[in-house]
Each structure stands twice: as structure tokens, then as C-alpha cells.
Design an enzyme around this catalytic site. Structure first.
Site, PDB file in Angstrom:
ATOM      1  CE1 TYR A  19      -3.155  -2.854   0.016  1.00 52.74           C
ATOM      2  CE2 TYR A  19      -4.061  -2.023   2.062  1.00 52.74           C
ATOM      3  CZ  TYR A  19      -4.112  -2.910   0.998  1.00 52.74           C
ATOM      4  OH  TYR A  19      -5.120  -3.839   0.946  1.00 52.74           O
ATOM      5  CE  LYS A  45       0.744 -17.788  -2.385  1.00 50.95           C
ATOM      6  NZ  LYS A  45      -0.096 -19.001  -2.237  1.00 50.95           N
ATOM      7  CG  ASP A  53      -2.838 -19.928  -0.533  1.00 52.60           C
ATOM      8  OD1 ASP A  53      -2.093 -19.805   0.467  1.00 52.60           O
ATOM      9  OD2 ASP A  53      -2.488 -20.556  -1.548  1.00 52.60           O
ATOM     10  CG  ASP A  87      -7.414  -4.073   3.610  1.00 45.97           C
ATOM     11  OD1 ASP A  87      -8.454  -4.012   4.290  1.00 45.97           O
ATOM     12  OD2 ASP A  87      -7.205  -3.360   2.615  1.00 45.97           O
TER      13      ASP A  87
END
Ligand code: NAD
Length: 355
Positions: A143, A190, A222, A246
Site C-alpha cells: 500500500y 506467502k 490462501d 486488510d
């Protein structure tokens, strides 16, 4: 007896209605416990673009820096969808977090027994309850990373970058939080694909040595999303990056019933924090007196506890929310059969009356 200066940033959409509800409750707390809460209002988001040509005027930053804490409603709406990216309402939100040095975001997701019917999960998934604290990194990652776009629009890119220091400081918050909870941290990344995630994982492992009582495990994002949906009771504290936090905190809030119930606290190195509901400005229901003010009211309770150290007062707010729910009152988003539907203002007034 204390005096506390709070900057209110109502923002857009339902923001002004829900912040006004939280002020009603804070005033009831002040009266009952003999504290003085004084408020300064400032503009942020779309309303600030309309008035000042920017979503984060310097005056707003100055007012927040001069106050003991900040309570925010929400920003954004379709009216400002077309404005340039650097002055979009959401950029004001990112900017104020950065300006106040608020690098950690605590998002508790608790399923209240009264609202079991509002959860989309089946009863057997909720038997062991649901009480997850998502600790989201707030001022780094994609971000805030470098943004680029080709002049001919043929490509665009955003950079995900974390320093070891940034990971350490958010990790510490997660481990400290776990120490006063169930002493379990799941770090979500990840790492099978991203280099920044591999550094994240290594740094969390390193930090875990300082907290031998806390059980640290790792999960790919995931899988974490799937596990929140199929077995949410397994989680105590989840620590993760800005973008994954988020998304996962919205998911854990949905599992807990309604996005209109859940608070958040954004904290930095000092006591000042920014407290806000995790939902957005809900333009579809703005001005209709039907938004649920509870997320904002319990965000104010987090402010009482974490910024002002007023534990009994925070507990009084949470108990008052429970009392109103126990009495069967519901806003539209958490309405179920046999309950009494009420609006935003009445919900806040009833909670205030129960302080
Ligand atoms: P949203 O959270 O505003 O709304 C999603 C859905 O939840 C809507 O149907 C809405 O009516 C409902 N909802 C949200 N809060 C509610 C409440 N308190 N009571 C009852 N129902 C509630 O998300 P969105 O529609 O994706 O975004 C709307 C705007 O908000 C966008 O401009 C977005 O950028 C902005 N946004 C702001 C923040 C923030 O200020 N922190 C966070 C998320 C989105």
C-alpha cells in the site's frame, strides 16, 4: 477523574452518524465516571476534498497530533471515485496513519453469543466460539510501496517491500498481545512465492525465541483464508502484512456476524492511537439512520482502554452493548427473527443509557 482531548474525524457516508453515536456513549461514560472528554472535529476523505482540495489537510494532521487520541468514522464514496489517486479519500487515510506513526492495527473479531444467528457459518463451526485478534502491519508493504504506470497504460506495478525493523516491531505487538490472550500466534505470509514473505517468516522465527511461552506457527495466506472459514476457533492471534491483514480481517469480521460490529485500534510507539470501525463509509445506507454504530462505539471502548488506560470504563461500554443486545434490540444488519429493529441513533442512545 481525567480530561481527554479527542479529535473526531467523521469523514464520509455513514461516518458522521456513527461517530455521533460514539460521542453520545463517551459522554455517558464521562458523566458516570467523572471524566471530561473534549472534542475537536477535523475533515478527512471526500468531505475534505470538497472543502480543501485534498483528502488530508495539514490542519487535520495538526489537530490529531495535538490531541490525546483520534476517533475516525470512515472515508470514501462513489462521488470521489474519479479523482486523481494522490488525493483520493483513501489516500487521506493512509496519510494520517503514516503522519501519526501508527504502524500496527489491532482488529478483534469476537462472535457475541447473542449474534450467532447473524454469522454465515453453521452452528457446528461455531461451537468452540470465535475470538480472533488480527494484528495487521499498517504503514508498510504494497500500500505504501513504489507505484508505477507506463505512459501508454500498457503496464502498472506496485512494490511489496518490508524491512526487518518493520517486521520486528509488528511481530513484537503480536507476541505481546498473545501473552495476555491464549499465547498462540499464527504468522500469515506467502513465503512459497514472495521474497518479502520469506524475510517476514525468518524474522518472526527469530522473534519467537524471546517469547518461549508463545506457540508460533506459520500459514500461507490462501490457506489462512480457508481455515478462517472452516475452523475459526483454531486462531488466537494472527499477525500479517498490510494487504493480507486488510483482507483477512474483513473475512474474520464477516464470520463474526456483521462488519458493523467490529472495531479496530491503530497504534504506534506512544499512547495516542486512531480508533475506527473496520467497515467503510457504506454510501448505500448513508443518511438513513440504519447503520450499525456498535463498531464505532466499541472502537471508542478500545480507545478508553489502550490510549487512556480506563479499563473499567471500557468494560462498562462493552457491557452496555451486551445489555442492549440481550434486550433484543438490533440494527438492520444484525436483525433476526423475533428481535426489535432500531436505528443508528436509538441504538447509541440505548447503549449510552446502559452505561
Ligand atoms: P463498506 O464497508 O462501506 O460496505 C460494505 C457493505 O457493508 C455495504 O453493504 C454496507 O451497507 C455494509 N455496512 C458497512 N458498515 C455498516 C454498518 N455500520 N452498519 C450496517 N451496514 C454496514 O465497504 P464498500 O462498500 O466496499 O466501500 C464503500 C466506501 O468505503 C468506498 O469508497 C471504500 O473505499 C470506503 N472504505 C473506507 C474504509 C475506511 O474508511 N476505513 C474502509 C473500507 C472501505
Amino acid at each position: 477523574m481525567g480530561t481527554y482531548n479527542i479529535t473526531l474525524l467523521p469523514g464520509d457516508g455513514i461516518g458522521p452518524e456513527i461517530v455521533s453515536g460514539a460521542v453520545t456513549v463517551l459522554n455517558a461514560v464521562g458523566k458516570k465516571f467523572n471524566h471530561t472528554f473534549s472534542y475537536t472535529e477535523a475533515d478527512i476523505g471526500g468531505c475534505a476534498i470538497d472543502k480543501h482540495g485534498t483528502s488530508l489537510p495539514q490542519e487535520t494532521i495538526d489537530k490529531c497530533l495535538a490531541s490525546d487520541s483520534v476517533l475516525l468514522g470512515a472515508v470514501g464514496g462513489p462521488k470521489w471515485d474519479g479523482v486523481p489517486a494522490d488525493i483520493r479519500p483513501e489516500s487521506g487515510l493512509l496519510g494520517i496513519r503514516k503522519a501519526l506513526g501508527l504502524y500496527s492495527n489491532l482488529r478483534p473479531s469476537i462472535l457475541k453469543p447473542q449474534l450467532k444467528a447473524a454469522s454465515p457459518l453453521k452452528d457446528d463451526k461455531l461451537e468452540s466460539g470465535l475470538d480472533i485478534m488480527v494484528v495487521r502491519e499498517l504503514t508498510g508493504g504494497i500500500y505504501f510501496g513504489k507505484k508505477q504506470r507506463a505512459a501508454d497504460n500498457s503496464w502498472a506495478s506496485d512494490e511489496e517491500k518490508y524491512s526487518r525493523e518493520e517486521i520486528l516491531r509488528i511481530g513484537k505487538i503480536a507476541f505481546e498481545t498473545a501473552m495476555i490472550r491464549q499465547k498462540r500466534v499464527v504468522s500469515v505470509d506467502k513465503a512459497n512465492v514472495l521474497e518479502s514473505s520469506r524475510l517476514w517468516r525468518e524474522t518472526m522465527n527469530e522473534l519467537a525465541k524471546d517469547y518461549p511461552e508463545v506457540a508460533l506457527s506459520h500459514m500461507y495466506v490462501d490457506n489462512a483464508a480457508m481455515q478462517i472459514a472452516i475452523n475459526p476457533a483454531q486462531f488466537d492471534v494472527i499477525v500479517t502484512s498490510n494487504i493480507f491483514g486488510d483482507i483477512l480481517s474483513d473475512l474474520s469480521s464477516a464470520v463474526a456476524g456483521s462488519i458493523g460490529m467490529l472495531p479496530s485500534a491503530s497504534l504506534g510507539a506512544g499512547k495516542r492511537g486512531m480508533y475506527e470501525p473496520i467497515h467503510g463509509s457504506a454510501p448505500d445506507i448513508a443518511g438513513m439512520d440504519i447503520a450499525n454504530p456498535i463498531a464505532t462505539i466499541v472502537s471508542a471502548a478500545m480507545m478508553l482502554e489502550l490510549s487512556f488506560g480506563l479499563l473499567e470504563e471500557a468494560r462498562a461500554v462493552n457491557c452496555a452493548v451486551d445489555a442492549v443486545l440481550d434486550a433484543g434490540y438490533r440494527t438492520a444488519d444484525i436483525m433476526s427473527e423475533g428481535m426489535k429493529k432500531i436505528g443508528t441513533k436509538e441504538m447509541a442512545d440505548r447503549i449510552a443509557a446502559n452505561i
